[in-house]
Structures are given as structure tokens and as C-alpha cells.
Scaffold this motif. Structure first.
Motif, PDB file in Angstrom:
ATOM      1  N   PHE A 170       0.833  -1.216   0.000  1.00 59.50           N
ATOM      2  CA  PHE A 170       0.000   0.000   0.000  1.00 59.50           C
ATOM      3  C   PHE A 170       0.861   1.257   0.000  1.00 59.50           C
ATOM      4  CE2 PHE A 170      -1.661   3.164   3.109  1.00 59.50           C
ATOM      5  CZ  PHE A 170      -2.658   3.721   2.329  1.00 59.50           C
ATOM      6  N   MET A 171       1.840   1.309   0.884  1.00 60.65           N
ATOM      7  CA  MET A 171       2.676   2.508   0.976  1.00 60.65           C
ATOM      8  C   MET A 171       3.483   2.716  -0.295  1.00 60.65           C
ATOM      9  SD  MET A 171       2.205   4.189   3.820  1.00 60.65           S
ATOM     10  CE  MET A 171       3.718   5.129   4.086  1.00 60.65           C
ATOM     11  N   ARG A 172       3.963   1.644  -0.897  1.00 56.54           N
ATOM     12  CA  ARG A 172       4.743   1.771  -2.117  1.00 56.54           C
ATOM     13  C   ARG A 172       3.869   2.151  -3.320  1.00 56.54           C
ATOM     14  NH1 ARG A 172       8.164  -3.659  -0.514  1.00 56.54           N
ATOM     15  NH2 ARG A 172       9.654  -2.608   0.858  1.00 56.54           N
ATOM     16  N   ALA A 173       2.582   1.882  -3.226  1.00 55.28           N
ATOM     17  CA  ALA A 173       1.651   2.279  -4.288  1.00 55.28           C
ATOM     18  C   ALA A 173       1.212   3.729  -4.146  1.00 55.28           C
ATOM     19  CB  ALA A 173       0.428   1.356  -4.279  1.00 55.28           C
ATOM     20  N   LEU A 174       1.314   4.299  -2.948  1.00 57.43           N
ATOM     21  CA  LEU A 174       0.763   5.631  -2.685  1.00 57.43           C
ATOM     22  C   LEU A 174       1.356   6.743  -3.544  1.00 57.43           C
ATOM     23  CD1 LEU A 174      -0.025   6.260   1.092  1.00 57.43           C
ATOM     24  CD2 LEU A 174      -1.580   6.068  -0.856  1.00 57.43           C
ATOM     25  N   PRO A 175       2.671   6.795  -3.767  1.00 58.31           N
ATOM     26  CA  PRO A 175       3.172   7.913  -4.581  1.00 58.31           C
ATOM     27  C   PRO A 175       2.499   8.014  -5.940  1.00 58.31           C
ATOM     28  CG  PRO A 175       4.991   6.830  -3.454  1.00 58.31           C
ATOM     29  CD  PRO A 175       3.784   5.982  -3.218  1.00 58.31           C
ATOM     30  N   LEU A 233       8.763   2.540   6.014  1.00 55.93           N
ATOM     31  CA  LEU A 233       8.226   2.813   4.683  1.00 55.93           C
ATOM     32  C   LEU A 233       8.158   4.315   4.387  1.00 55.93           C
ATOM     33  CD1 LEU A 233       5.706  -0.073   4.882  1.00 55.93           C
ATOM     34  CD2 LEU A 233       7.415   0.172   3.077  1.00 55.93           C
ATOM     35  N   MET A 234       7.971   5.105   5.411  1.00 52.58           N
ATOM     36  CA  MET A 234       8.016   6.548   5.180  1.00 52.58           C
ATOM     37  C   MET A 234       9.420   6.991   4.793  1.00 52.58           C
ATOM     38  SD  MET A 234       5.187   8.156   5.167  1.00 52.58           S
ATOM     39  CE  MET A 234       5.625   9.866   5.467  1.00 52.58           C
ATOM     40  N   ARG A 235      10.426   6.345   5.361  1.00 54.67           N
ATOM     41  CA  ARG A 235      11.796   6.664   4.954  1.00 54.67           C
ATOM     42  C   ARG A 235      12.035   6.249   3.499  1.00 54.67           C
ATOM     43  NH1 ARG A 235      12.764   5.166  10.346  1.00 54.67           N
ATOM     44  NH2 ARG A 235      13.325   3.020   9.809  1.00 54.67           N
ATOM     45  N   GLU A 236      11.326   5.210   3.070  1.00 53.42           N
ATOM     46  CA  GLU A 236      11.483   4.728   1.700  1.00 53.42           C
ATOM     47  C   GLU A 236      10.734   5.586   0.686  1.00 53.42           C
ATOM     48  OE1 GLU A 236      10.108   0.819  -0.888  1.00 53.42           O
ATOM     49  OE2 GLU A 236      10.664   0.523   1.220  1.00 53.42           O
ATOM     50  N   VAL A 237       9.492   5.972   0.988  1.00 53.75           N
ATOM     51  CA  VAL A 237       8.655   6.643  -0.023  1.00 53.75           C
ATOM     52  C   VAL A 237       8.107   7.991   0.436  1.00 53.75           C
ATOM     53  CG1 VAL A 237       7.971   4.403  -0.986  1.00 53.75           C
ATOM     54  CG2 VAL A 237       6.490   5.510   0.714  1.00 53.75           C
ATOM     55  N   GLY A 238       8.427   8.393   1.658  1.00 53.44           N
ATOM     56  CA  GLY A 238       7.804   9.591   2.223  1.00 53.44           C
ATOM     57  C   GLY A 238       8.045  10.857   1.439  1.00 53.44           C
ATOM     58  N   PRO A 271      -3.143  -8.187  -8.053  1.00 56.20           N
ATOM     59  CA  PRO A 271      -2.015  -8.958  -7.508  1.00 56.20           C
ATOM     60  C   PRO A 271      -1.506  -8.339  -6.212  1.00 56.20           C
ATOM     61  CG  PRO A 271      -1.736  -8.619  -9.865  1.00 56.20           C
ATOM     62  CD  PRO A 271      -2.893  -7.757  -9.441  1.00 56.20           C
ATOM     63  N   MET A 272      -1.364  -9.174  -5.205  1.00 53.17           N
ATOM     64  CA  MET A 272      -1.043  -8.686  -3.869  1.00 53.17           C
ATOM     65  C   MET A 272       0.327  -8.000  -3.785  1.00 53.17           C
ATOM     66  SD  MET A 272      -1.198  -8.510  -0.509  1.00 53.17           S
ATOM     67  CE  MET A 272      -0.086  -8.554   0.892  1.00 53.17           C
ATOM     68  N   LEU A 273       1.335  -8.553  -4.413  1.00 54.21           N
ATOM     69  CA  LEU A 273       2.706  -8.120  -4.176  1.00 54.21           C
ATOM     70  C   LEU A 273       3.237  -7.188  -5.258  1.00 54.21           C
ATOM     71  CD1 LEU A 273       4.201 -11.486  -2.876  1.00 54.21           C
ATOM     72  CD2 LEU A 273       3.359  -9.556  -1.542  1.00 54.21           C
ATOM     73  N   ASP A 274       2.354  -6.556  -6.004  1.00 55.15           N
ATOM     74  CA  ASP A 274       2.751  -5.694  -7.110  1.00 55.15           C
ATOM     75  C   ASP A 274       2.254  -4.273  -6.865  1.00 55.15           C
ATOM     76  OD1 ASP A 274       3.184  -4.405  -9.516  1.00 55.15           O
ATOM     77  OD2 ASP A 274       2.602  -6.119 -10.742  1.00 55.15           O
ATOM     78  N   PRO A 275       3.085  -3.422  -6.242  1.00 54.62           N
ATOM     79  CA  PRO A 275       2.626  -2.056  -5.941  1.00 54.62           C
ATOM     80  C   PRO A 275       2.190  -1.283  -7.171  1.00 54.62           C
ATOM     81  CG  PRO A 275       4.644  -2.554  -4.729  1.00 54.62           C
ATOM     82  CD  PRO A 275       4.438  -3.681  -5.691  1.00 54.62           C
ATOM     83  N   GLN A 276       2.857  -1.497  -8.289  1.00 53.78           N
ATOM     84  CA  GLN A 276       2.475  -0.768  -9.504  1.00 53.78           C
ATOM     85  C   GLN A 276       1.098  -1.193  -9.996  1.00 53.78           C
ATOM     86  OE1 GLN A 276       5.929  -1.737 -11.871  1.00 53.78           O
ATOM     87  NE2 GLN A 276       6.873   0.255 -11.463  1.00 53.78           N
TER      88      GLN A 276
END
Length: 405
Positions: free
Chosen positions: A233-238, A273-278, A352-357
Motif C-alpha cells: 500500500f505505501m509503495r503504491a501511494l506515490p 516505509l516513510m523513509r522509503e517513499v515519504g 495482484p497482492m505483491l505488485d505495488p504498480q
């Protein structure tokens, strides 16, 4: 008057609805055993067993979890004897055996018949473990430890007269000798309370409010952790926020861990995750509500434009079915047991569960055409009414209990 004993470390746990109806009908003296987090319920005589004594520091690591379960069982049996001294003589014991607290109860109440709630069978294949390559687990010792986590459930199944599991997939994971005895009965969703409501306002921590007129993406989990797809979810947010500049993202859940492990370097998954995509997320449109009262939680679901639910193949969250009952437009992972309730394009949309894109693309498209997908919302609610409506599920549970008397 008939007597019944409920057993759950977090009493009332999954038995809350059955217990409430039993107390409403009357005719039962109700006892309960629980741990430190057990809640008092009017009309129930509760005994807490507290924390079990720690297992030996020299115990084989292979049996460390079982030693803890056995200690919990010992503490629960001692608490049961205290209830016995207070007059308890239950003819029926209803409990969740997964933590070991039911291991020795037949030694205290040998005449009691038992119903065990079987929530999950642990294994290296077909479930949560190693579903996500990012958090792979390997080795014979790890596999053996996981197998031993099933020991309390096996003991309970051997001594129980009735076994219950909430979904077909969860029931189907148990070995054949157990599986053939399991009744599939969901805990139940109150579809009168969890229902569509157009005139709801959700107040945010920053003083703003949101309604169903706003473009709201919702995400709910007991704990914000990978088991419930929080990392995806967090990686999909941007991408979602960039494509939908009016979208407000509302997250309900505690910044801790319920099922998996904390981040290897410490801290919380939200922090990691915020450090990764924040730096690619608009913080003014991301609203972290934490754990909130139930009515406020329902309000979040009722204003949702799209509700995203992600999970490893694991225990199904009540929140998915509550969102469906509220008429939310669901985007959900194509994992079991989600697919037991969501049919792609019929009452929700699978991704697909593991695909943020892929998750981001599906959410963006769904937000864009949400106004044309009211049939999915209607069918989602109808599915819950047909298959998990509270009164029907409670009635089935009570019938199984009555059959033990």
C-alpha cells in the motif's frame, strides 16, 4: 440453568456476538477464562490467568513456543480451578485453542463437552509463510518450529466434540482427520450497523473533515504490517497521489505488529516505509487515524470512494466484510480467503497482492470510474448479507452449542 465456559486470551474475542446473544436470551450461567487483555462483560464471571511463568532459558529453541503455550495452559488450568472453587461446573467449554490455554481444561472439568474455534493451520506451503519473497524464511529448524505451533490445536481437536472455522479456506488447511469434522461458520457481521450511510462526516486529526463527497481512499488493518499488505500500500501511494491530486487517503490501524515480525532494524513498518517513499507522498493528504472507536471506523468505511484491502493468504479480517457491508467499492488482493468472498468484476476488483504498480494502477482506474460501479457496491453488501449476516451466523453457532448440552 445450564453452565458454559468461554476461553480466549483476549476474551470475548471472536465469541463476542455469540456471547451477547446468549446473555440476551438467558438460561445460561456464563463463566470465562482470559489473559491480561481479557475484557469484563456484564453477566459473565471472568477469571484472568495473567501471564504464564516463563519457560526455561535453557529450553531447546525448537520447543520454545510450545513451552510458552504449555505455560499458558498451566496458568489457564489454575484459573479454571479458581472458578471451580467459586462454583463453576460447565457442561460446555467454548474456546480458541491456538495459544495453549485449553490444553488442560478437561483435567479440571472432565465432564464438559468442548467446541474449539480453529482459526489457522501453520505450514510452509500454501499460506502466509514464504508467500512474500521479501520476507522469506528457510531452514529445517524454522519449518519444525512452525509445525509445532499447531500442537495446541491438535490437542484441542482430539478432545473437542465440535470444531468450527470461519471460512472454507481456513477450514480446508487442516489435516484431513481434522478437516472432515470442521463446521464452516463465520463469526458474523452486523449488517444493520455496518451499512451504507450517505450523511457521515469523518473528523481528521488536523481539524478538517471528510464526507462521501470527497475522493477518499481507505486502508484498514489491525496493525500496519506486511501481513496485511501495508508495505505494498505505501509503495503504491506515490503513484496514486500523483495521478489523483484530490484524493484523501485515510488509514485506520495501529503502528505495531499483530501477526508478523517488526522491522529487522527496529522501529515500526510505517517509519521504515516513510523513509522509503515519504518524499514522494503528500503528507497533507495522508491521514493516519490509528485505532479508533467502532462507530468512527464505520464512518470511515461509509465515506470511502475506494477501499483497499490487502493480505497474505491468512486469516480473513472482519474489516473486509464490514467494508463490503457498508457498500464500499473494494479493491482487494487476489489471495485466499479473499477470493472466497470477492469475485473480480462482480462485487469487487482483485489485484495482484505483491505488485505495488499494479495496485496503484487499479486504484487509480477505480477512483476514476467509481461513479459507474455502484453495482459492485450493491453486490458486495448483498454478498455479506447472504453469507455472513450476524444473526444467521450466531444462530448456527448457538445450534452447535445447544447440540452439546
Amino acid at each position: 440453568m445450564r453452565e458454559i465456559l468461554f476461553v480466549h486470551p483476549n476474551f470475548p474475542g471472536q465469541f463476542v456476538h455469540v456471547l451477547r446473544e446468549m446473555l440476551r436470551r438467558g438460561g445460561w450461567r456464563v463463566w470465562a477464562l482470559g489473559g491480561d487483555t481479557a475484557k469484563s462483560v456484564p453477566g459473565v464471571e471472568l477469571e484472568r490467568w495473567g501471564s504464564p511463568r516463563p519457560s526455561s532459558a535453557h529450553a531447546d529453541p525448537l520447543v520454545g513456543r510450545f513451552a510458552l503455550d504449555a505455560g499458558r495452559g498451566e496458568a489457564a488450568a489454575a484459573a479454571a480451578r479458581r472458578l471451580q472453587s467459586a462454583g463453576a461446573d460447565p457442561g460446555v467449554i467454548v474456546g480458541h485453542p491456538g495459544w495453549g490455554d485449553m490444553l488442560f481444561l478437561h483435567d479440571v472439568f472432565p465432564r464438559a463437552r468442548m467446541l474449539s474455534y480453529l482459526e489457522f493451520w501453520f505450514s510452509f506451503a500454501g499460506g502466509d509463510v514464504n508467500f512474500d519473497p521479501e520476507f522469506a524464511v528457510a531452514g529445517a529448524e524454522a519449518e519444525a518450529r512452525l509445525r509445532l505451533r499447531n500442537a495446541p490445536t491438535l490437542f484441542a481437536a482430539a478432545e473437542s466434540d465440535v470444531l468450527v472455522s470461519p471460512t472454507r479456506w481456513q477450514a480446508g488447511r487442516f489435516p484431513a482427520a481434522i478437516r472432515d469434522r470442521v463446521h464452516v461458520v463465520h463469526d458474523g457481521i452486523d449488517t444493520q450497523r455496518a451499512a451504507p450511510h450517505g450523511d457521515v462526516r469523518v473528523d481528521l486529526p488536523d481539524g478538517r473533515s471528510l464526507t462521501s463527497g470527497d475522493e477518499v481512499l481507505t486502508f484498514v488493518a489491525r496493525s500496519l504490517e506486511p501481513y496485511r499488505g501495508f508495505h505494498v500500500f505505501m509503495r503504491a501511494l506515490p503513484a496514486i497521489m500523483a495521478a489523483r491530486p484530490q484524493a484523501q487517503v485515510v488509514v485506520v490501524g495501529a503502528d505495531d505488529v499483530s501477526y508478523g515480525a517488526p522491522p529487522p532494524g527496529g522501529g515500526t513498518w510505517y517509519g521504515v516505509l516513510m523513509r522509503e517513499v515519504g518524499d514522494r507522498i503528500d503528507p497533507a493528504r495522508l491521514h493516519m487515524l490509528g485505532r479508533i472507536p467502532y462507530d468512527a471506523f464505520l464512518g470511515v468505511l461509509q465515506i470511502s470512494r475506494v477501499h483497499l484491502y490487502l493480505t497474505y493468504p491468512f486469516v480473513l479480517s472482519w474489516s473486509l466484510l464490514e467494508a463490503m457491508a457498508c457498500g464500499a467499492l473494494i479493491v482487494a488482493s487476489d489471495t485466499a480467503p479473499v477470493t472466497e468472498f470477492i469475485e473480480d468484476g462482480v462485487n469487487g476488483i482483485l489485484v495482484p497482492m505483491l505488485d505495488p504498480q499494479a495496485v496503484a494502477g487499479t486504484v487509480i482506474r477505480t477512483l476514476d470510474k467509481a461513479a459507474t460501479l455502484s453495482r459492485l457496491r450493491e453486490r458486495a453488501r448483498a454478498t455479506v448479507i447472504e453469507r455472513a449476516e450476524l444473526q444467521h451466523c450466531v444462530a448456527r453457532h448457538l445450534d452447535l452449542i445447544a447440540g452439546l448440552c
